[in-house]
Design a protein around this motif. Sequence first.
Motif, short mmCIF file in Angstrom:
data_model
loop_
_atom_site.label_atom_id
_atom_site.label_comp_id
_atom_site.label_asym_id
_atom_site.label_seq_id
_atom_site.Cartn_x
_atom_site.Cartn_y
_atom_site.Cartn_z
N LEU A 1 0.83 -1.20 0.00
CA LEU A 1 0.00 0.00 0.00
C LEU A 1 0.87 1.26 0.00
O LEU A 1 0.57 2.24 -0.69
N MET A 2 1.98 1.20 0.74
CA MET A 2 2.87 2.37 0.78
C MET A 2 3.52 2.58 -0.58
O MET A 2 3.65 3.71 -1.04
N GLY B 1 1.00 4.23 -2.75
CA GLY B 1 0.80 5.64 -2.41
C GLY B 1 1.89 6.52 -3.00
O GLY B 1 1.61 7.55 -3.62
N LEU B 2 3.13 6.06 -2.86
CA LEU B 2 4.24 6.83 -3.38
C LEU B 2 4.16 6.91 -4.91
O LEU B 2 4.31 7.99 -5.51
N VAL C 1 2.70 12.64 1.02
CA VAL C 1 3.14 11.25 0.91
C VAL C 1 3.63 10.76 2.27
O VAL C 1 3.30 9.66 2.70
N PHE D 1 0.77 9.94 4.45
CA PHE D 1 0.14 8.69 4.01
C PHE D 1 0.94 7.48 4.51
O PHE D 1 0.39 6.54 5.08
N LEU D 2 2.26 7.54 4.32
CA LEU D 2 3.10 6.41 4.76
C LEU D 2 2.97 6.20 6.26
O LEU D 2 2.87 5.08 6.74
N VAL E 1 -0.34 4.49 6.99
CA VAL E 1 -0.35 3.06 6.65
C VAL E 1 0.43 2.28 7.70
O VAL E 1 -0.02 1.24 8.17
#
Lengths: 891, 65
Positions: free
Chosen positions: A197-198, A201-202, B19, B22-23, B26
């Motif tokens: 998932l990461m 996202g990136l 970003v 977000f990381l 997660v």
Amino acid sequence: MPAAMTRDLDATAEGGQFPDTCAAVAQVVDCSHCGLPVAPADVVAQSPQQFCCNGCAAVYSAIYQQGLERYYQLRQQAGKAEPTRSSGRSYTELDDQAFRDLHVRTLPSGMDQVELYLQGVHCSACVWIVERLTQILPGVVGSRLDLHRQSAEIVWDPAQVALSEIARKIDVFGYPVHPFRGASTRLLRRQEERTLLMRIGLAWAVSGNVMMMSLSLYAGWFSDMDADTTQLFRWVSMFVTLPSLLWSAQPFYQGAWSALKTRLLHMDLPVAIGLSAGYLGGAWNVLRGQGEIYFDSVASLIFLLLVGRWVQLRQRRQASDAAELLFSLAPSAVHLVDARGAVQDVAIERVQVGDVVEVRSGEAFPTDGVIDQGSTTVDASVLTGESRPVEVGVGERVHAGTTNLASQVRVRTEHTGEGTRVGKLMQAVEEAARRRAPIVALADAIVGKFVAVILSLAALTALLWWYLDPAMALDNAVALLIVTCPCALGLATPLAVHAAVGRAARLGILIKGGDVVERLSKPATVLFDKTGTLTQGKVTLQATAGDEAVFPLVLALERQSSHPLARAVVQAWPGLAAPEAQDVEQTVGGGLRGVIGGQVVTVGSPEFVLSQTRTRVEITRQDLSRSGATNPIEGAHLRPTQQANGTGEIRPDFPRALTLGPSALLAGSPSAFATGFDAQAQVAQWAERAITPVLVAVDGQVRAALGFGDAVRPDAAACIAALRQFGCRVGILSGDHPRVVAAVAAQLGLDADLCWGGASPEAKLARVELEKARGDVVMVGDGVNDAAALAAATVGISVHGGAEASLQAADAFLTRPGLEPVVELIEGAKRTVAVIRRNIAFSLVYNLVGVVLAVSGVLNPLFAAVLMPLSSLTVVSSSFRSRTFARRGAE
Amino acid sequence: MSVLYLVIPIALLMSGGSVAVFLWAVKRGQFDDVSTPAVRMLHDDDVGSRDPGKEPQAPGSTPPS
């Protein structure tokens, strides 16, 4: 024997032969706690709350005392749900050290943490009440429910409260608690999911930003952008793409590397080539200040392909999550009898050889062992495929996994865990699964040629342009590599399979992997297990013959017994009123005998009933000769009997039998009796259909016969017809007696050459491997005895209600009863493969267009940037809009 | 167009920041379970509770809603 005397049970039941004694209750009141109807006698007039039992009333007041009455409001908002019922178990096994070692983690703070599967949680009220545990029980520090996985994470202070107490509390709310078996693998998977998932996202952020730059550059073509600004955008795009290329795209490099190492071509190889060629070519052009760049295409490629991976990962997880929940339902507690004879619930892992365990009616045997105390009937079909229940007594052997049907027994353990027969079978399952060759996915099959073609085309392009315009040679070769990067091809299979597997899951068909779909699409030999798969898997009353007037007498006797056949009778005649039976006695392996209204009624196996009637004949003869014997039973050579109903003294009404006249009695054959009912002919006729006969004698006169059997599922014939239409050969592979198998095969019109009976689990495995030499084999089964065959087959399908072992071994399993889903599964697989083929064709056409443009040197980054998402979009919509899995008949 | 030399780094910093967020989310497991929070947010914590002072502490990584 006139055929009219034998009638199918269905006709009897539907024809309303027996009056329905259950009068409808005028107004149904639902229990305020559990929602089940309250018996009219228990309704309290003028009360706003009504309870079906004291337990519910207690829970209701407990919830109110805690101030949690909002639970009921929330539940109402969530809509009418299944009734809430607690199991009332003690859960002491959860406090065992053996359980703790396996499932409980101690946190650094000194608290304990466990993951439990709560059966039946489904709505917001469930979430609310479970998460209020912290307020209800002192010592519970945290409680968090995952509705989707139906699991709760509980954190508690072991010094203040025991886990068993927490479990009992949750159970009281109506959610039986099971240890979550898959907890250890879950942590690994969670990490895998999070990392992917990461990466996504990136990759998404990068592709968005690079796209902005590229858009400016494309706009700059049409309105003269000055060279400095252009170069700025190019440099920035190059740097922004770098993290995505280096980190997000890692899985593709790893895949390509292992493909190279194993010399098995995989989709990741052309992807890795395309990505690196595109980036390196672009970077070279940025450095020298001229030529095309493809950073936007590289970035969006990475993002789209990662989404494809994500979809694939989730789809694999769905099926295995569902399987894990089913595993968690397997019994984890054992009633261990200690040296003093006290019974204690302990974790199954703690039982050792020599221990005595108590197994109650309806429970599965936890270990292999010998009956120590008591006698019962065992359903061993899961292990042997035999449909008829087996009678066992003291000293006889029982196996783990089989079900205790009749009464409570104690078993002395001989083998536990992997040493049991089931455990050994599971090893065979793993062995068979390891031997199975992996299939090459449709898309991967063309990758080999694809890579060769693309690389030679790139070389060709470079050569061609070397002659035409050396400055353009590298640019055009790179353009070709990037435009042919198989994005749509990479998405074609996972998306189509994902869409199809999702649809299948909604139909109650859970598929464990995408390759299963491809393997199922070809015509194959479909072998069905019989017991529980083609048939219902339980003994029911199938036919009756003779005098119907005696049926109430039969029911009166059978109601007193817990024998499976007796239960089948009680189930078959729910509305029939029966008189009271007295002095009922049960002979193990024989039948029942009792007095009803002064008449002696005997119900049982033909041998038993005839021996009783013949005995009577003998006795009467003796009576006739030396009139006035004091106790006729002494001379009757009765087999040892078990008193089923108190101490009942048997007083057969012998003089009544005499009224029939000596000539009839002395004839010795029941067929000679007054009713004219020919029991022997009926029994012989049923024997051909593999129906177990039970005779009914009233006062020594055989009056009726009942036929029992394991009924073939109503949809079996239609299912077989549909499979044949797909070009499949259909057969039976069963552990049951060959005669029974032959009867079922004849009934379903199956080719006798493809039907095997009496097959042990090992023989099933061998048969499947033998058949596999001739082509694909699809095995459909439900028992532990099928597990090895399921694992060895090209595709193993476990039907609804299958044993844990068979679920583990199977590639797909059904959560909907019946055989229709099997047909839907195979039909859906065929349609899905058609969609995959169409997707591949689409993406190859797009690639062809790209190749033509690149070779002719007219491809520019804008074309590539448009062509790529367009091809992916086509594949996506084609995958999700196609009708693959659907209920049959619901067009 | 020299303003670009200022605006592009700012834009990149902003997207880099999101970003990073977000990381972080997660890693803390915010996306592990996406179905239950939708249901949980409908509950008012204080209604019916006789012990409103104590907020239940979640064992998972997400803060109580």
